[in-house]
Each structure stands twice: as C-alpha cells, then as structure tokens.
Design a protein around this motif. Structure first.
Motif, PDB file in Angstrom:
ATOM      1  N   UNK A   1      43.023  58.077  31.697  1.00 21.01           N
ATOM      2  CA  UNK A   1      43.533  59.123  32.572  1.00 21.01           C
ATOM      3  C   UNK A   1      43.513  58.705  34.037  1.00 21.01           C
ATOM      4  N   UNK A   2      42.518  57.929  34.423  1.00 26.19           N
ATOM      5  CA  UNK A   2      42.328  57.554  35.827  1.00 26.19           C
ATOM      6  C   UNK A   2      43.027  56.250  36.203  1.00 26.19           C
ATOM      7  N   UNK A   3      43.753  55.667  35.237  1.00 23.56           N
ATOM      8  CA  UNK A   3      44.461  54.399  35.459  1.00 23.56           C
ATOM      9  C   UNK A   3      43.501  53.358  36.040  1.00 23.56           C
ATOM     10  N   UNK A   4      42.377  53.234  35.393  1.00 21.58           N
ATOM     11  CA  UNK A   4      41.313  52.329  35.834  1.00 21.58           C
ATOM     12  C   UNK A   4      41.516  50.948  35.213  1.00 21.58           C
ATOM     13  N   UNK A   5      41.567  49.921  36.064  1.00 21.51           N
ATOM     14  CA  UNK A   5      41.772  48.548  35.588  1.00 21.51           C
ATOM     15  C   UNK A   5      40.447  48.001  35.078  1.00 21.51           C
ATOM     16  N   UNK A   6      40.117  48.352  33.846  1.00 20.18           N
ATOM     17  CA  UNK A   6      38.840  47.962  33.274  1.00 20.18           C
ATOM     18  C   UNK A   6      38.743  46.446  33.056  1.00 20.18           C
ATOM     19  N   UNK A   7      39.859  45.828  32.698  1.00 22.23           N
ATOM     20  CA  UNK A   7      39.848  44.389  32.456  1.00 22.23           C
ATOM     21  C   UNK A   7      39.447  43.612  33.699  1.00 22.23           C
ATOM     22  N   UNK A   8      40.031  43.945  34.821  1.00 25.71           N
ATOM     23  CA  UNK A   8      39.707  43.261  36.068  1.00 25.71           C
ATOM     24  C   UNK A   8      38.267  43.555  36.502  1.00 25.71           C
ATOM     25  N   UNK A   9      37.867  44.808  36.382  1.00 26.42           N
ATOM     26  CA  UNK A   9      36.503  45.180  36.758  1.00 26.42           C
ATOM     27  C   UNK A   9      35.483  44.485  35.870  1.00 26.42           C
ATOM     28  N   UNK A  10      35.790  44.382  34.581  1.00 30.30           N
ATOM     29  CA  UNK A  10      34.896  43.727  33.635  1.00 30.30           C
ATOM     30  C   UNK A  10      34.756  42.238  33.963  1.00 30.30           C
ATOM     31  N   UNK A  11      35.884  41.581  34.253  1.00 35.82           N
ATOM     32  CA  UNK A  11      35.847  40.157  34.585  1.00 35.82           C
ATOM     33  C   UNK A  11      35.062  39.911  35.868  1.00 35.82           C
ATOM     34  N   UNK A  12      35.278  40.762  36.864  1.00 35.10           N
ATOM     35  CA  UNK A  12      34.562  40.613  38.138  1.00 35.10           C
ATOM     36  C   UNK A  12      33.064  40.820  37.945  1.00 35.10           C
ATOM     37  N   UNK A  13      32.705  41.770  37.099  1.00 31.43           N
ATOM     38  CA  UNK A  13      31.291  42.046  36.849  1.00 31.43           C
ATOM     39  C   UNK A  13      30.635  40.885  36.103  1.00 31.43           C
ATOM     40  N   UNK A  14      31.372  40.239  35.187  1.00 28.34           N
ATOM     41  CA  UNK A  14      30.826  39.095  34.450  1.00 28.34           C
ATOM     42  C   UNK A  14      30.532  37.935  35.389  1.00 28.34           C
ATOM     43  N   UNK A  15      31.420  37.715  36.358  1.00 22.94           N
ATOM     44  CA  UNK A  15      31.209  36.650  37.341  1.00 22.94           C
ATOM     45  C   UNK A  15      30.031  36.993  38.245  1.00 22.94           C
ATOM     46  N   UNK A  16      29.959  38.232  38.674  1.00 25.29           N
ATOM     47  CA  UNK A  16      28.890  38.654  39.578  1.00 25.29           C
ATOM     48  C   UNK A  16      27.514  38.533  38.931  1.00 25.29           C
ATOM     49  N   UNK A  17      27.428  38.937  37.666  1.00 20.55           N
ATOM     50  CA  UNK A  17      26.141  38.909  36.969  1.00 20.55           C
ATOM     51  C   UNK A  17      25.874  37.589  36.261  1.00 20.55           C
ATOM     52  N   UNK A  18      26.907  36.731  36.215  1.00 10.35           N
ATOM     53  CA  UNK A  18      26.796  35.410  35.591  1.00 10.35           C
ATOM     54  C   UNK A  18      26.354  35.521  34.125  1.00 10.35           C
ATOM     55  N   UNK A  19      27.083  36.335  33.388  1.00 10.48           N
ATOM     56  CA  UNK A  19      26.821  36.490  31.962  1.00 10.48           C
ATOM     57  C   UNK A  19      28.130  36.342  31.208  1.00 10.48           C
ATOM     58  N   UNK A  20      28.034  36.020  29.911  1.00 10.31           N
ATOM     59  CA  UNK A  20      29.241  35.890  29.103  1.00 10.31           C
ATOM     60  C   UNK A  20      29.757  37.274  28.725  1.00 10.31           C
ATOM     61  N   UNK A  21      31.006  37.302  28.241  1.00  6.36           N
ATOM     62  CA  UNK A  21      31.683  38.567  27.965  1.00  6.36           C
ATOM     63  C   UNK A  21      30.956  39.390  26.908  1.00  6.36           C
ATOM     64  N   UNK A  22      30.450  38.740  25.865  1.00  2.00           N
ATOM     65  CA  UNK A  22      29.790  39.476  24.784  1.00  2.00           C
ATOM     66  C   UNK A  22      28.500  40.139  25.277  1.00  2.00           C
TER      67      UNK A  22
END
Length: 287
Positions: A132-153
C-alpha cells in the motif's frame, strides 16, 4: 524495649496507609485500601487461603468469560455496557490473556506481518493491496545487508523474528482505529465511543483466540500447508461471529446488521493488511 514501626504503632490514630485518610472499620472509605492487622493478615494460613482463592476466582472468571466470548457473540460487550461486570474478566484483561497465549504458542507465526517477498512483488507490480505504501523493500533490504554486513538469509531471519515479536506486541493498536470506525457506523444506535471500543476489543480478542484455535485444529489434522485454508476459515467464521455480535449488541434489524457488519469487516481486513505491512517495514528500517 524496641519501638514498633510506625505502621503498627497502636498509639497512632488509625489512618489509611495509601491516602492518609482516617480509617473507620477495615476499609478506607476514600480509596478502598484495606487496614492491615498483622495478627490476622500476616499469618501463613491466611496468605495461602487468599492466594488459592484469588487463583481459583481468576481461573473461574477466565473460563466463564472465554466460554461466553465464543458461545454468545456480543454478550460480554452488552453486559459491560449495562454495568454487569463483576462476574466476568475485564475486556483488557481478556485481551492480554489472549495475546499472551498467542505469543506463547505461536511465537514465529507470520499472521500479523507481511513477507519481504510480498512487499517486493507489490512494489514491482504496483499492487496496492500487497504494498500500500509503495515501499521499495528490495532496495532497503540490500542496503541493510551491506550496513550490517550479513548475508541475505541471516538478515531475512533476523527481520522475520523482529517483525514477529513486534506484530504481537503492538496488535492492540488496531482497537482504537477499528473502534472509531465502528462508532461512525453505529453512533445513531449507540452515541458513545467507549462501548464501541469495548466491542472492537472483544472482537479482536475473539479473532486472536480463533486464529490460535484453528492453528491447533489444522495441526492436529496434519495439514502441512495451512496458510490459505486457515485464513479462509478464519475470515468466514469471524464474519459470521460479527454478524451475530452486532445483532445482539446493537439490536438492529437483520438487513441493517448484515450491511453494517460487512462494512466493518471490510475495514477490519484493511486494517490488518496495513498493520502487517507497517510491522515489516518497521522491522526492516529499525534493525
């Protein structure tokens, strides 16, 4: 000789320990606090007797209230509104018990938060229902993985766990929104907001306990993929329940009952969908 503590000094005038008012009898007439008499109230037998009585009283109230919640839709709200309350658990107490049971028995259920996949698909397909909010979850998820230095799973598991905990903790926030909408639909039938909030609280409590019960039922039957089946039965039973609850509580005609119930059920589903998305977005952004 050792002086007694102030609380038990017989030479002092008898005053309430909580509010300071003069006592007349065993209970304060101002705040209701009980007068403590050590020889009576500090005996082990008295303590055990009171503990067992309160436990049994709470247990009987819980069973009675829970049974009436399921067997007589709208009855508890009608009793609360009429002022007949001492024989039942308070609406908030019942809701808390239901939430604790749900949290304890289904700690990782995804019922009240949406999946990352649905948010991503909804964003890509511009699906208003899924995202509903047109939230780009894919981009946010990728950025968070880089920030926290963890793998996607690992990140996905951490977000799912955080969202699961948040989704049960903050579920009560649906009550004021749904109760306000119910008030708009039924203010001519009952011109006060608070009873509508209690009606919403009882409805959400039933929804949570029904969800828990259906999970148990389908698991006993051995269904491995219960998601779609459970949601269908949950909404069908909840809709029928709400029709009966509206009819009993508001006392309006059947045609009006069905029309208004359909409207408030639609709003309820919309609130659940929004809540699920907000919880997942919150988990992604705050992890």
């Amino acid at each position: 000789m050792t002086k007694k503590t102030d609380e038990f000094d017989p030479d002092k005038p008898e005053i309430c320990a909580s509010c300071g008012a003069k006592l007349k009898g065993d209970y304060c007439r101002k705040c209701g606090e009980k007068k403590i008499v050590p020889e009576r109230d500090f005996r082990l037998a008295k303590f055990l007797n009171q503990t067992l009585w309160h436990f049994a009283h709470f247990d009987s109230k819980l069973l009675r209230t829970g049974w009436l919640l399921f067997s007589k839709p709208g009855f508890l709200t009608a009793e609360w509104t009429a002022g007949r309350r001492v024989n039942y658990m308070k609406p908030l107490q019942l809701f808390v018990v239901a939430s604790v049971l749900f949290y304890f028995f289904l700690p990782t259920t995804t019922a009240y938060f949406t999946s990352k996949r649905d948010l991503i698909n909804g964003y890509q397909e511009r699906n208003f229902v899924l995202n509903t909010f047109h939230y780009d979850c894919g981009q946010a998820f990728a950025a968070k993985a880089v920030l926290l230095q963890v793998d996607a799973e690992t990140l996905n598991d951490r977000i799912a766990l955080d969202a699961s905990q948040k989704s049960k903790t903050w579920l009560f926030l649906i009550i004021p929104f749904w109760g306000g909408i119910i008030y708009l639909f039924f203010q001519r039938d009952l011109p006060w907001l608070v009873p509508q909030l209690i009606f919403a609280m009882h409805g959400l409590t039933f929804y949570i306990l029904l969800d828990l019960s259906l999970h148990a039922f389908f698991n006993i039957l051995g269904f491995t993929n219960i998601g779609k089946h459970l949601l269908l039965w949950l909404l069908l039973i909840f809709s029928g329940y709400q029709v009966l609850a509206v009819r009993r509580f508001y006392g309006i005609s059947w045609p009006v009952t069905i029309l208004k119930t359909a409207a408030i059920i639609t709003v309820f589903i919309a609130l659940i969908l929004l809540y699920r998305q907000i919880i997942t977005i919150w988990a992604v952004e705050t992890l």
